[in-house]
Design a protein around this motif. Structure first.
Motif, short mmCIF file in Angstrom:
data_model
loop_
_atom_site.label_atom_id
_atom_site.label_comp_id
_atom_site.label_asym_id
_atom_site.label_seq_id
_atom_site.Cartn_x
_atom_site.Cartn_y
_atom_site.Cartn_z
N VAL A 188 -1.81 7.23 15.81
CA VAL A 188 -2.84 7.88 16.62
C VAL A 188 -3.23 9.20 15.96
O VAL A 188 -2.35 9.95 15.51
CB VAL A 188 -2.33 8.16 18.05
CG1 VAL A 188 -3.47 8.68 18.92
CG2 VAL A 188 -1.73 6.91 18.68
N GLY A 189 -4.52 9.48 15.92
CA GLY A 189 -4.99 10.70 15.23
C GLY A 189 -5.13 11.89 16.15
O GLY A 189 -6.20 12.49 16.23
N PRO A 196 -11.33 0.13 10.82
CA PRO A 196 -10.17 -0.66 11.21
C PRO A 196 -9.09 0.24 11.80
O PRO A 196 -9.16 1.46 11.66
CB PRO A 196 -9.71 -1.28 9.88
CG PRO A 196 -10.16 -0.29 8.84
CD PRO A 196 -11.47 0.27 9.37
N GLY A 197 -8.13 -0.36 12.44
CA GLY A 197 -7.05 0.43 13.04
C GLY A 197 -5.83 -0.43 13.31
O GLY A 197 -5.79 -1.62 12.99
N PRO A 198 -4.81 0.17 13.94
CA PRO A 198 -3.54 -0.54 14.15
C PRO A 198 -3.55 -1.50 15.33
O PRO A 198 -2.53 -2.11 15.65
CB PRO A 198 -2.56 0.61 14.41
CG PRO A 198 -3.39 1.65 15.09
CD PRO A 198 -4.73 1.57 14.40
N LEU A 202 2.19 6.18 6.02
CA LEU A 202 1.26 5.07 6.23
C LEU A 202 0.27 5.53 7.28
O LEU A 202 0.62 5.73 8.45
CB LEU A 202 2.00 3.81 6.70
CG LEU A 202 1.11 2.65 7.19
CD1 LEU A 202 0.13 2.20 6.10
CD2 LEU A 202 1.97 1.47 7.65
N ASP A 203 -0.97 5.74 6.89
CA ASP A 203 -2.00 6.29 7.76
C ASP A 203 -2.91 5.16 8.24
O ASP A 203 -3.79 4.71 7.51
CB ASP A 203 -2.80 7.34 7.00
CG ASP A 203 -3.92 7.96 7.83
OD1 ASP A 203 -3.97 7.69 9.04
OD2 ASP A 203 -4.73 8.72 7.26
N THR A 204 -2.72 4.71 9.47
CA THR A 204 -3.52 3.61 10.00
C THR A 204 -4.86 4.07 10.56
O THR A 204 -5.68 3.25 10.96
CB THR A 204 -2.76 2.85 11.10
OG1 THR A 204 -2.70 3.65 12.29
CG2 THR A 204 -1.35 2.48 10.64
N ARG A 205 -5.07 5.41 10.59
CA ARG A 205 -6.29 5.95 11.17
C ARG A 205 -7.20 6.64 10.15
O ARG A 205 -8.24 7.17 10.50
CB ARG A 205 -5.94 6.97 12.27
CG ARG A 205 -5.19 6.37 13.45
CD ARG A 205 -6.08 5.44 14.26
NE ARG A 205 -5.41 4.98 15.48
CZ ARG A 205 -5.98 4.22 16.40
NH1 ARG A 205 -7.23 3.82 16.22
NH2 ARG A 205 -5.32 3.83 17.48
#
Length: 403
Positions: A371-372, A244-246, A389-392
């Protein structure tokens, strides 16, 4: 000679690749600044390996011009947006490029359309242009691109390609052109099949991403670790759930599936819901920020920083960026400024944008990794003491929040 029309993220690497493999190439773009930059030896975007390819293409004599050339082979690679209301493709840029090409093309010329188009676009929107111009001698081909920013050069070399043509003879001729550099398998088929396969490829990925994103929301509801669940499920030999991602950005997965929704509204139900799920992820991230701030007793949104403006890691491509979508949603509802930083975006494109990582971190208490980029991976320790908050799912620090 090949005249490549449109020198953006797809057209320019294709032109450089052809030129560096012995094909005489003129690259054309309506943007005079782009042409001036390329003539002066300056690339217009960053991409791994493209600098070396550019130098080789220049040594081999590639030329750049704002004018369409009088030749027998054209490759058109221009944007194909979609109408936000009807979801149908807006083929105006392709139509314009073909119209101009027909004015100067040699007899029996071949026009190759690389731009991603919905099934039937060439028959409905492009072929009539030939009849109107009295140029039915011209052959049409669809050779959809299959490359992604961040790895364009390698993918141009190694990805399989599809050539759609009216005749096998024309298809084989264009196949030989691409085989000058492409090491992958090149399949020749009819035009509409080529149109459909490209859109289906991106739709398949969009639906899979949507499943992962919906799973993240379900797991969040019950306070479960979606990444652990996906890891275990993917141990099954016939399961391969994506991450999953943002949100979904770029000009492929976030756009192309809408073509099918627009053209087949009563049939593309799963695709429609999948696209809506992906489009809703930036708002979901925004709500996660609010929930975390409430949990931490924080109320100053100006101390929230978004890391990353591009749509994927280690590129400077912001098309359909989830971060930009999040900012638009946030400003529309609250108007409070969020700080933003991306090492790949040099110019100011949004308010409260930083150009130095340390300054960005010093002025923020909550960091949202959108973004990573490699930069943040190499500087993870600098996030110690921050609310993250780490969305990646790239941050290994203790206490990090996820989707």
């Amino acid at each position: 000679m090949v005249n490549v029309i449109g020198l953006g993220y797809i057209g320019l690497p294709t032109a450089l690749m052809l030129a560096s493999h012995g094909i005489r190439v003129v690259g054309t773009d309506y943007n005079e600044k782009v042409i001036e930059a390329l003539r002066s030896g300056h690339l217009t975007f960053k991409e791994k390996g493209i600098d070396r390819l550019f130098e080789k293409a220049r040594e081999c004599g590639i030329m750049f011009d704002i004018s369409y050339q009088n030749t027998d082979t054209y490759i058109i690679s221009v944007p194909t947006p979609y109408d936000k209301f009807s979801k149908k493709i807006d083929a105006k840029f392709v139509v314009s490029a073909v119209t101009e090409t027909l004015k100067v093309a040699k007899e029996n010329a071949i026009i190759v359309i690389e731009s991603t188009i919905s099934p039937g676009t060439i028959e409905k929107s492009i072929r009539p242009l030939l009849r109107q111009a009295g140029r039915e001698d011209v052959q049409l081909v669809h050779a959809p691109e299959r490359i992604i920013p961040g790895n364009m050069v390698e993918e141009l070399y190694h990805n399989n390609r599809t050539i759609g043509a009216d005749s096998m003879e024309t298809g084989e001729q264009i196949k030989r052109l691409y085989a000058s550099f492409c090491l992958g398998e090149i399949v020749v088929t009819d035009i509409q099949s080529a149109e459909m396969t490209k859109v289906v490829e991106n739709t398949y990925r969009a639906v899979n991403i949507a499943f992962a994103n919906e799973l993240a929301k379900i797991c969040r509801h019950d306070n479960l670790d979606v990444y652990e669940i996906i890891r275990i499920c993917n141990m099954h030999p016939r399961v391969n759930i994506l991450q999953p991602g943002p949100g979904v950005g770029g000009h492929c997965i976030s756009v192309d599936p809408w073509f099918l929704v627009g053209d087949y509204p009563s049939l593309a139900k799963v695709i429609d819901e999948s696209m809506k799920t992906n489009d809703a992820m930036p708002a979901f991230v925004l709500h996660r920020i609010y929930d975390i701030m409430k949990e931490k007793g924080m109320n100053d949104l100006s101390r929230v920083g978004l890391y990353g403006l591009t749509y994927k890691e280690n590129v400077d491509d912001m098309r359909e960026s989830p971060t930009l979508q999040l900012l638009e949603s946030q400003e529309k509802h609250l108007g409070y400024p969020l700080k933003v930083y991306d090492p790949f975006i040099i110019e100011n494109v949004v308010d409260h944008q930083y150009h130095d990582l340390d300054s960005f971190l010093n002025d923020t208490d909550i960091i949202v990794i959108m973004v990573g980029h490699d930069e943040i991976l190499h500087n993870i320790r600098k996030l110690v003491g921050k609310v993250v908050l780490d969305t990646r799912n790239i941050c290994c620090l203790e206490g990090v929040y996820h989707l």
